[in-house]
Design a protein around this motif. Structure first.
Motif, PDB file in Angstrom:
ATOM      1  N   UNK A  48       0.830  -1.210   0.000  1.00  0.00           N
ATOM      2  CA  UNK A  48       0.000   0.000   0.000  1.00  0.00           C
ATOM      3  C   UNK A  48       0.861   1.254   0.000  1.00  0.00           C
ATOM      4  N   UNK A  49       1.946   1.228   0.751  1.00  0.00           N
ATOM      5  CA  UNK A  49       2.837   2.386   0.825  1.00  0.00           C
ATOM      6  C   UNK A  49       3.497   2.663  -0.520  1.00  0.00           C
ATOM      7  N   UNK A  50       3.950   1.609  -1.196  1.00  0.00           N
ATOM      8  CA  UNK A  50       4.567   1.781  -2.513  1.00  0.00           C
ATOM      9  C   UNK A  50       3.569   2.382  -3.507  1.00  0.00           C
ATOM     10  N   UNK A  51       2.311   1.934  -3.416  1.00  0.00           N
ATOM     11  CA  UNK A  51       1.284   2.469  -4.309  1.00  0.00           C
ATOM     12  C   UNK A  51       1.059   3.948  -4.052  1.00  0.00           C
ATOM     13  N   UNK A  52       0.959   4.323  -2.784  1.00  0.00           N
ATOM     14  CA  UNK A  52       0.729   5.720  -2.450  1.00  0.00           C
ATOM     15  C   UNK A  52       1.916   6.593  -2.858  1.00  0.00           C
ATOM     16  N   UNK A  53       3.120   6.106  -2.628  1.00  0.00           N
ATOM     17  CA  UNK A  53       4.314   6.872  -3.000  1.00  0.00           C
ATOM     18  C   UNK A  53       4.361   7.104  -4.506  1.00  0.00           C
ATOM     19  N   UNK A  54       3.995   6.079  -5.282  1.00  0.00           N
ATOM     20  CA  UNK A  54       3.976   6.224  -6.739  1.00  0.00           C
ATOM     21  C   UNK A  54       3.022   7.322  -7.164  1.00  0.00           C
ATOM     22  N   UNK A  55       1.831   7.335  -6.557  1.00  0.00           N
ATOM     23  CA  UNK A  55       0.847   8.366  -6.884  1.00  0.00           C
ATOM     24  C   UNK A  55       1.348   9.755  -6.495  1.00  0.00           C
ATOM     25  N   UNK A  56       2.038   9.843  -5.361  1.00  0.00           N
ATOM     26  CA  UNK A  56       2.564  11.140  -4.920  1.00  0.00           C
ATOM     27  C   UNK A  56       3.586  11.676  -5.914  1.00  0.00           C
ATOM     28  N   UNK A  57       4.531  10.837  -6.317  1.00  0.00           N
ATOM     29  CA  UNK A  57       5.604  11.302  -7.203  1.00  0.00           C
ATOM     30  C   UNK A  57       5.066  11.717  -8.574  1.00  0.00           C
ATOM     31  N   UNK A  58       4.148  10.931  -9.107  1.00  0.00           N
ATOM     32  CA  UNK A  58       3.586  11.269 -10.419  1.00  0.00           C
ATOM     33  C   UNK A  58       2.685  12.499 -10.314  1.00  0.00           C
ATOM     34  N   UNK A  59       1.920  12.597  -9.241  1.00  0.00           N
ATOM     35  CA  UNK A  59       1.018  13.735  -9.068  1.00  0.00           C
ATOM     36  C   UNK A  59       1.779  15.048  -8.973  1.00  0.00           C
ATOM     37  N   UNK A  60       2.960  15.025  -8.387  1.00  0.00           N
ATOM     38  CA  UNK A  60       3.773  16.236  -8.298  1.00  0.00           C
ATOM     39  C   UNK A  60       4.098  16.768  -9.689  1.00  0.00           C
ATOM     40  N   UNK A  61       4.486  15.877 -10.587  1.00  0.00           N
ATOM     41  CA  UNK A  61       4.834  16.291 -11.952  1.00  0.00           C
ATOM     42  C   UNK A  61       3.623  16.887 -12.669  1.00  0.00           C
ATOM     43  N   UNK A  62       2.458  16.233 -12.519  1.00  0.00           N
ATOM     44  CA  UNK A  62       1.245  16.732 -13.162  1.00  0.00           C
ATOM     45  C   UNK A  62       0.801  18.057 -12.546  1.00  0.00           C
ATOM     46  N   UNK A  63       0.914  18.159 -11.226  1.00  0.00           N
ATOM     47  CA  UNK A  63       0.530  19.397 -10.539  1.00  0.00           C
ATOM     48  C   UNK A  63       1.363  20.571 -11.029  1.00  0.00           C
ATOM     49  N   UNK A  64       2.671  20.369 -11.121  1.00  0.00           N
ATOM     50  CA  UNK A  64       3.558  21.441 -11.588  1.00  0.00           C
ATOM     51  C   UNK A  64       3.212  21.829 -13.024  1.00  0.00           C
ATOM     52  N   UNK A  65       2.922  20.840 -13.864  1.00  0.00           N
ATOM     53  CA  UNK A  65       2.604  21.128 -15.268  1.00  0.00           C
ATOM     54  C   UNK A  65       1.366  22.014 -15.375  1.00  0.00           C
ATOM     55  N   UNK A  66       0.293  21.655 -14.656  1.00  0.00           N
ATOM     56  CA  UNK A  66      -0.968  22.387 -14.765  1.00  0.00           C
ATOM     57  C   UNK A  66      -0.841  23.806 -14.210  1.00  0.00           C
ATOM     58  N   UNK A  67      -0.279  23.921 -13.010  1.00  0.00           N
ATOM     59  CA  UNK A  67      -0.137  25.246 -12.397  1.00  0.00           C
ATOM     60  C   UNK A  67       0.815  26.122 -13.199  1.00  0.00           C
ATOM     61  N   UNK A  68       1.939  25.546 -13.632  1.00  0.00           N
ATOM     62  CA  UNK A  68       2.908  26.321 -14.401  1.00  0.00           C
ATOM     63  C   UNK A  68       2.338  26.730 -15.753  1.00  0.00           C
ATOM     64  N   UNK A  69       1.541  25.884 -16.358  1.00  0.00           N
ATOM     65  CA  UNK A  69       0.938  26.201 -17.652  1.00  0.00           C
ATOM     66  C   UNK A  69       0.077  27.455 -17.552  1.00  0.00           C
TER      67      UNK A  69
END
Length: 268
Positions: A48-69
């Protein structure tokens, strides 16, 4: 000229995206490894922890893309001092961008569905099958408003087994545990935060849950190591919990011997 300018804008945006993503990924990593909410003490919790960490790392990249755009468009293409009228370049739509965004969104969702979703579920399912469940310790769990009771049928310890007069879940570290769960009244749940897995206990249905504790610990040492009902079950729901003690295999054998002696004395 316009094509050159567009290339510069794209290069600038990509550079800023990579820069801010790297910074936020660094802080996300620090949060992941240092926050107390990530205390995990079971093999299943690790999935469960590995799954959550994966979502966190990928979400950071998407979050930066949307806000920066949005920020980049507002700053780079703003109306500057002395400029009047409409921009010489007006784009009502961009089919290439729209289709690319749709394809990328579908690809991200499908990737998450395959990993960590399906891959994690497959791994959790495997823990309840051979060879993982070979030699599993069976612990009967009985839930009722508002109490948990435990029995160890392999050792002849009945459901009324108590540790120092209290209902305490005692299990050995490093051994697969098969919890056989039943409810006497309403729907409850079996949830130890440090083990990372929650399962509902439903009246009239016997449910199994496999957990492999990995660390010697206890409720006294860390409140995350407690059995808590996480399903609203009545007026005393918030008090429906039990202490958990994860001990070494040697300490568990000693505890079993002491409990068997106590049960024998009670029956004599």
């Amino acid at each position: 000229m316009e094509r050159v300018q567009n290339g510069r804008n794209i290069s600038m945006f990509v550079g800023l995206w990579l820069f801010f993503s790297a910074i936020l990924e660094y802080f996300a990593h620090l949060w992941v490894i240092h926050t107390p909410y990530y205390y995990v003490a079971s093999l299943q919790g690790g999935v469960s922890l590995d799954a959550f960490d994966t979502l966190v790392y990928v979400s950071v990249i998407l979050f930066v893309f949307i806000i920066l755009f949005m920020a980049f468009a507002a700053v780079r293409f703003r109306q500057r001092a002395g400029e009047t009228g409409d921009s010489p370049v007006q784009n009502q739509s961009n089919l290439l961008f729209q289709r690319s965004w749709m394809v990328l969104t579908i690809a991200i969702v499908m990737t998450f569905f395959l990993h960590p979703d399906l891959s994690g579920m497959e791994q959790l399912w495997a823990y309840g099958l051979p060879p993982w469940n070979h030699g599993a310790l069976v612990v009967n769990v009985q839930a009722r408003q508002c109490q948990f009771r435990f029995g160890y049928p392999q050792y002849g310890l009945p459901m009324n087994t108590k540790t120092n007069g209290r209902d305490v879940l005692v299990v050995p570290a490093g051994r697969e545990i098969k919890f056989v769960m039943n409810s006497l009244d309403v729907t409850h749940s079996f949830y130890v935060p440090a083990w990372g897995i929650k399962a509902d206990i439903i009246p009239g249905i016997t449910r199994d849950l496999y957990i492999t504790p990995t660390q010697i610990t206890s409720t006294a040492a860390n409140p995350m190591v407690r059995l808590q009902c996480a399903q609203l079950c009545g007026a005393g729901h918030s008090y429906m919990e039990a202490d958990v003690e994860v001990v070494s295999p040697q300490a568990f054998a000693i505890w079993v011997a002491q409990e068997k002696t106590q049960v024998s004395n009670q029956n004599s």
